[in-house]
Every structure is written in C-alpha cells, then in structure tokens.
Design a protein around this motif. Structure first.
Motif, PDB file in Angstrom:
ATOM      1  N   PRO A 116       0.801  -1.232   0.000  1.00 23.38           N
ATOM      2  CA  PRO A 116       0.000   0.000   0.000  1.00 23.38           C
ATOM      3  C   PRO A 116       0.827   1.272   0.000  1.00 23.38           C
ATOM      4  O   PRO A 116       0.288   2.347  -0.302  1.00 23.38           O
ATOM      5  CB  PRO A 116      -0.822  -0.125   1.293  1.00 23.38           C
ATOM      6  N   ASN A 117       2.112   1.184   0.339  1.00 22.89           N
ATOM      7  CA  ASN A 117       2.951   2.376   0.441  1.00 22.89           C
ATOM      8  C   ASN A 117       3.902   2.534  -0.742  1.00 22.89           C
ATOM      9  O   ASN A 117       4.820   3.355  -0.671  1.00 22.89           O
ATOM     10  CB  ASN A 117       3.778   2.343   1.734  1.00 22.89           C
ATOM     11  N   GLU A 118       3.705   1.784  -1.807  1.00 19.09           N
ATOM     12  CA  GLU A 118       4.627   1.823  -2.932  1.00 19.09           C
ATOM     13  C   GLU A 118       3.883   2.104  -4.239  1.00 19.09           C
ATOM     14  O   GLU A 118       2.767   1.628  -4.453  1.00 19.09           O
ATOM     15  CB  GLU A 118       5.395   0.494  -3.065  1.00 19.09           C
ATOM     16  N   GLY A 119       4.533   2.886  -5.094  1.00 20.99           N
ATOM     17  CA  GLY A 119       4.018   3.105  -6.432  1.00 20.99           C
ATOM     18  C   GLY A 119       4.355   1.935  -7.333  1.00 20.99           C
ATOM     19  O   GLY A 119       4.863   0.895  -6.884  1.00 20.99           O
ATOM     20  N   THR A 120       4.079   2.095  -8.619  1.00 21.35           N
ATOM     21  CA  THR A 120       4.312   1.014  -9.570  1.00 21.35           C
ATOM     22  C   THR A 120       5.146   1.528 -10.740  1.00 21.35           C
ATOM     23  O   THR A 120       5.155   2.722 -11.048  1.00 21.35           O
ATOM     24  CB  THR A 120       2.988   0.437 -10.093  1.00 21.35           C
ATOM     25  N   LEU A 121       5.824   0.596 -11.378  1.00 22.33           N
ATOM     26  CA  LEU A 121       6.630   0.879 -12.559  1.00 22.33           C
ATOM     27  C   LEU A 121       6.388  -0.226 -13.576  1.00 22.33           C
ATOM     28  O   LEU A 121       6.533  -1.408 -13.264  1.00 22.33           O
ATOM     29  CB  LEU A 121       8.124   0.958 -12.205  1.00 22.33           C
ATOM     30  N   ALA A 122       6.025   0.165 -14.790  1.00 23.69           N
ATOM     31  CA  ALA A 122       5.714  -0.809 -15.840  1.00 23.69           C
ATOM     32  C   ALA A 122       6.456  -0.445 -17.113  1.00 23.69           C
ATOM     33  O   ALA A 122       6.619   0.745 -17.428  1.00 23.69           O
ATOM     34  CB  ALA A 122       4.206  -0.855 -16.097  1.00 23.69           C
ATOM     35  N   ILE A 123       6.905  -1.477 -17.834  1.00 22.39           N
ATOM     36  CA  ILE A 123       7.632  -1.304 -19.091  1.00 22.39           C
ATOM     37  C   ILE A 123       6.776  -1.862 -20.226  1.00 22.39           C
ATOM     38  O   ILE A 123       6.284  -2.993 -20.148  1.00 22.39           O
ATOM     39  CB  ILE A 123       8.989  -2.030 -19.058  1.00 22.39           C
ATOM     40  N   PHE A 124       6.604  -1.065 -21.275  1.00 15.87           N
ATOM     41  CA  PHE A 124       5.860  -1.494 -22.451  1.00 15.87           C
ATOM     42  C   PHE A 124       6.719  -1.258 -23.687  1.00 15.87           C
ATOM     43  O   PHE A 124       7.380  -0.217 -23.804  1.00 15.87           O
ATOM     44  CB  PHE A 124       4.537  -0.720 -22.581  1.00 15.87           C
ATOM     45  N   THR A 125       6.706  -2.228 -24.589  1.00 20.84           N
ATOM     46  CA  THR A 125       7.518  -2.135 -25.801  1.00 20.84           C
ATOM     47  C   THR A 125       6.620  -2.159 -27.026  1.00 20.84           C
ATOM     48  O   THR A 125       5.563  -2.802 -27.026  1.00 20.84           O
ATOM     49  CB  THR A 125       8.524  -3.291 -25.878  1.00 20.84           C
ATOM     50  N   GLU A 126       7.060  -1.460 -28.058  1.00 22.20           N
ATOM     51  CA  GLU A 126       6.329  -1.417 -29.327  1.00 22.20           C
ATOM     52  C   GLU A 126       7.301  -1.706 -30.463  1.00 22.20           C
ATOM     53  O   GLU A 126       8.252  -0.950 -30.675  1.00 22.20           O
ATOM     54  CB  GLU A 126       5.657  -0.056 -29.536  1.00 22.20           C
ATOM     55  N   PHE A 127       7.036  -2.786 -31.181  1.00 25.14           N
ATOM     56  CA  PHE A 127       7.866  -3.181 -32.317  1.00 25.14           C
ATOM     57  C   PHE A 127       7.104  -2.860 -33.600  1.00 25.14           C
ATOM     58  O   PHE A 127       6.068  -3.462 -33.885  1.00 25.14           O
ATOM     59  CB  PHE A 127       8.181  -4.680 -32.261  1.00 25.14           C
ATOM     60  N   SER A 128       7.621  -1.917 -34.349  1.00 31.27           N
ATOM     61  CA  SER A 128       6.964  -1.492 -35.577  1.00 31.27           C
ATOM     62  C   SER A 128       7.576  -2.197 -36.781  1.00 31.27           C
ATOM     63  O   SER A 128       8.798  -2.395 -36.843  1.00 31.27           O
ATOM     64  CB  SER A 128       7.088   0.021 -35.746  1.00 31.27           C
TER      65      SER A 128
ATOM     66  N   GLU B  20       8.650   3.892  -2.787  1.00 27.91           N
ATOM     67  CA  GLU B  20       7.953   4.500  -1.650  1.00 27.91           C
ATOM     68  C   GLU B  20       7.804   6.011  -1.820  1.00 27.91           C
ATOM     69  O   GLU B  20       6.862   6.607  -1.288  1.00 27.91           O
ATOM     70  CB  GLU B  20       8.695   4.185  -0.349  1.00 27.91           C
ATOM     71  N   SER B  21       8.708   6.628  -2.560  1.00 28.41           N
ATOM     72  CA  SER B  21       8.590   8.072  -2.797  1.00 28.41           C
ATOM     73  C   SER B  21       7.435   8.408  -3.729  1.00 28.41           C
ATOM     74  O   SER B  21       7.055   9.573  -3.853  1.00 28.41           O
ATOM     75  CB  SER B  21       9.896   8.613  -3.391  1.00 28.41           C
ATOM     76  N   LEU B  22       6.860   7.396  -4.394  1.00 30.82           N
ATOM     77  CA  LEU B  22       5.726   7.605  -5.288  1.00 30.82           C
ATOM     78  C   LEU B  22       4.392   7.510  -4.567  1.00 30.82           C
ATOM     79  O   LEU B  22       3.338   7.644  -5.198  1.00 30.82           O
ATOM     80  CB  LEU B  22       5.754   6.577  -6.425  1.00 30.82           C
ATOM     81  N   CYS B  23       4.400   7.290  -3.263  1.00 30.68           N
ATOM     82  CA  CYS B  23       3.173   7.166  -2.481  1.00 30.68           C
ATOM     83  C   CYS B  23       2.667   8.556  -2.094  1.00 30.68           C
ATOM     84  O   CYS B  23       3.433   9.400  -1.587  1.00 30.68           O
ATOM     85  CB  CYS B  23       3.406   6.314  -1.240  1.00 30.68           C
ATOM     86  N   VAL B  24       1.378   8.795  -2.299  1.00 26.66           N
ATOM     87  CA  VAL B  24       0.742  10.063  -1.920  1.00 26.66           C
ATOM     88  C   VAL B  24      -0.110   9.870  -0.673  1.00 26.66           C
ATOM     89  O   VAL B  24       0.074  10.547   0.333  1.00 26.66           O
ATOM     90  CB  VAL B  24      -0.106  10.614  -3.088  1.00 26.66           C
ATOM     91  N   VAL B  25      -1.062   8.945  -0.739  1.00 24.83           N
ATOM     92  CA  VAL B  25      -1.877   8.563   0.411  1.00 24.83           C
ATOM     93  C   VAL B  25      -1.822   7.045   0.513  1.00 24.83           C
ATOM     94  O   VAL B  25      -2.222   6.348  -0.432  1.00 24.83           O
ATOM     95  CB  VAL B  25      -3.336   9.043   0.271  1.00 24.83           C
ATOM     96  N   ALA B  26      -1.299   6.550   1.615  1.00 23.44           N
ATOM     97  CA  ALA B  26      -1.093   5.108   1.757  1.00 23.44           C
ATOM     98  C   ALA B  26      -2.408   4.361   1.594  1.00 23.44           C
ATOM     99  O   ALA B  26      -3.416   4.690   2.224  1.00 23.44           O
ATOM    100  CB  ALA B  26      -0.480   4.800   3.126  1.00 23.44           C
ATOM    101  N   GLY B  27      -2.373   3.366   0.704  1.00 25.31           N
ATOM    102  CA  GLY B  27      -3.542   2.536   0.485  1.00 25.31           C
ATOM    103  C   GLY B  27      -4.579   3.113  -0.452  1.00 25.31           C
ATOM    104  O   GLY B  27      -5.546   2.420  -0.793  1.00 25.31           O
ATOM    105  N   LYS B  28      -4.400   4.372  -0.884  1.00 27.84           N
ATOM    106  CA  LYS B  28      -5.414   5.001  -1.734  1.00 27.84           C
ATOM    107  C   LYS B  28      -4.854   5.594  -3.017  1.00 27.84           C
ATOM    108  O   LYS B  28      -5.396   5.357  -4.094  1.00 27.84           O
ATOM    109  CB  LYS B  28      -6.165   6.084  -0.951  1.00 27.84           C
TER     110      LYS B  28
END
Length: 337
Positions: free
Chosen positions: A73-85, A121-129
């Motif tokens: 609940p106290n951590e943000g997320t990081l996602a990687i997306f790739t596009e092959f043209s 954790e630095s990406l958290c604004v309101v824990a759990g929300k």
C-alpha cells in the motif's frame, strides 16, 4: 529472430566466425567495443532517443495516480511497455507483441524493478489510496542489433529527466489530493538510487568466442546470448541467458568483469547528458524572466518620459507670461476706458 532482409549463407557464416576467431569484426570493432552511443532528449521531460550504432530506440515516460496493490500500500508502480513497428524491421508484425517484444520488456523490467533502482515508496501520496504509477514506453525505431542495451539506456535516460506533478494532501479528512499544474509549482524528479546498465554478450562456436553489442548480422549467426545488468558499483542486478549453447562459469565471471567496466562508462555518459539537458532547461527558464522585467523597466523610456515631462512644465510656466504679454498688447477702445 532472423530478418528476411538478410539470411546468412554458409560462406558468410564461416567468414564472420573465422574473423571473430582472429579478434576481428565485420564493422571493424574489437570484440569488447561498443558502437557509438548518442543520447538526445525531446522538448518534454521524460522523453529520450538513443542511437547505438544504427539501432534507434525512443523512450517516453508518463505517470498517473492509481490505487496501490493491497500487499504494497505504500509503494508506487513501474511498468515497461515495448512497441515493435514493422518500419523498424520487416520481421516485426503489427498487432500483439511477439516473443522478442515480451523478452525485451521482461529483461529491462527485471533489471529496473528487482534492483530497486527507482524508489517506489517516494511515489506514495496517500497510503492505500493514491500512488503514482510510472509507465515507460519503448518504441523501436530501427533494428540493427542489440535492442536490449539500446532500450535499457533509453529507459534510464527518460526516467532520469522525467518530472511528475507535485501534489498536496488536505481536505476535512486529510486525504483529498490536489495535483498542481507545472506553472504553479515545479514538477518533482524521480528518486533514482542507481542506474542498472544492460550489457549483452553474444557467443560463437563452442562459447569460447564472445563479443559485446552484437550487430544484426552477428545475431543471425551467434550460438547464444547473455545479458548482464549491472550498475557502476559492480552490483549484479540481473542476468538473463537466452537459450543457445551452454557457457562455462569461468566465462560468465569474465563477462561480469567486462560488464562492470562498460556499465561505469555508460553511466557516466548518461549522467553527463542528463546534466547538460537539465542545465539547458534551467537556463531557458532563467532567460524568460529578465526579458519580462526589461520590458517593464526600461531606462531609456523613463528618461524620455522625464525629459518630456520637464518640457511640458517649462511650456506651462511660460504660458502665463506669454498671456500677459498678449493682454498688454491689446488696444482698448476709448468708450470702454
């Protein structure tokens, strides 16, 4: 993946392998030399384009507020997306991502997230929300070999220049989030602890011959590949062996030592380019402020206004005397005397 544009013949395959036995490569490099690396940034923060030889990859970073995972609940997320043209390589098909796109995204994602390079954790604004969800989109513009290293550098460069909006928490319940515009409050950079650099090795023959940063033609004849993700401190963040022939442990240790040196060089390159970009953006911001002040306070204009005002005062002071002179000059008729 083999490109239908070029399929090596038996003679071409033997020529490349025999040249590598003599520590020679088709493009003239030494076995452990990278191609020329160029990093360019876009007008917006969080966009970068990387050229590794003729391989080109563009990275773009965005962020939005989302609800966090229940187990974190106290951590943000990081996602990687790739596009092959298909414009980057005829072997890439539009639509659903293929095996190469999935593998590329997983290798880069593993090196970034599992090494905790970005402080979640630095990406958290309101824990759990409310937390920030950071998304990295990698667009392959031209495939001339070693997409993993080029895409990894593009992702790191884009993350290093990304700025997320600043937000405050208030309201009656203390959980109302207000996202401020960039013109009201300066955006905030991400907290990045280290830069995990991916260094890819290609193996030939029985695994005794290896090179780094393989070109497309070398990838078409290689017997195996290994990517070592390592930072400038020498910490191994991830290792990925993409099938092929087996490699001895002593060869892997040698690759890690070489990758450590290359990671330090690439890290210095990224930080130098990011510092130049940040300095240039700061100078552009400073230059706009004096321009507005100069328009409001202009010494020549003030001087001209003062001289004009004094001239008007002189004319006004002279006006009564002139009027008296005119009155004195008027002849009064005798009947009015």
């Amino acid at each position: 993946m083999m490109d239908p544009r070029w399929r090596p013949t038996v003679n071409e395959r033997e020529f490349i392998e025999q040249a590598l036995q003599s520590d020679l490569r088709v493009d003239g490099r030494r076995p452990f030399d990278f191609r020329k690396l160029k990093i360019a940034f876009g007008r917006e923060d969080g966009s970068a384009e990387v050229e590794l030889g003729e391989t080109r990859v563009m990275g773009y970073v965005t962020a939005q507020l989302v609800q966090p995972y229940k187990d974190r609940p106290n951590e943000g997320t990081l996602a990687i997306f790739t596009e092959f043209s298909p414009m980057a390589d005829p072997a890439f098909e539009p639509g659903r991502p293929g095996e190469a796109a999935i593998e590329l995204g997983r290798v880069i994602d593993r090196g970034l997230r599992e090494s905790r390079a970005v402080d979640m954790e630095s990406l958290c604004v309101v824990a759990g929300k409310h937390v920030w969800s950071v998304r990295v989109d990698l667009h392959i513009l031209d495939n001339e070999g070693n997409l993993i290293d080029a895409a990894n550098i593009a992702a790191l460069a884009a993350l290093s220049t990304f700025r997320r909006p600043e937000c405050t928490v208030g309201g009656d319940d203390g959980q109302q989030v207000t996202v401020h515009d960039s013109e009201v409050r300066d955006p905030l950079p991400l907290t990045i602890h280290h830069l995990p650099i991916a260094v890819t090795f290609a193996y030939f023959g029985d695994g005794n011959v290896m090179v780094i940063d393989p070109t497309y033609k070398e990838e078409a004849v290689m017997g195996g590949r290994m990517t070592a993700t390592i930072n400038s401190n020498g910490d191994v963040c991830a290792i990925q062996k993409a099938g092929g022939e087996g490699v001895m442990s002593s060869v892997i240790m040698q690759c890690l030592r070489i990758a450590s040196v290359k990671a330090a060089d690439i890290t210095s390159k990224i930080k130098r380019e990011v510092d130049d970009y940040t300095t240039e953006k700061a100078l552009q911001k400073v230059k706009r402020t004096p321009a507005l002040v100069a328009k409001k306070v202009n010494v020549p204009d003030v001087t001209m206004e003062e001289s004009t005002h004094s001239a008007l005062e002189n004319q006004a002071s002279k006006a009564p005397n002139d009027g008296q002179q005119i009155i004195k000059g008027i002849h009064t008729p005798k009947e009015f005397r």
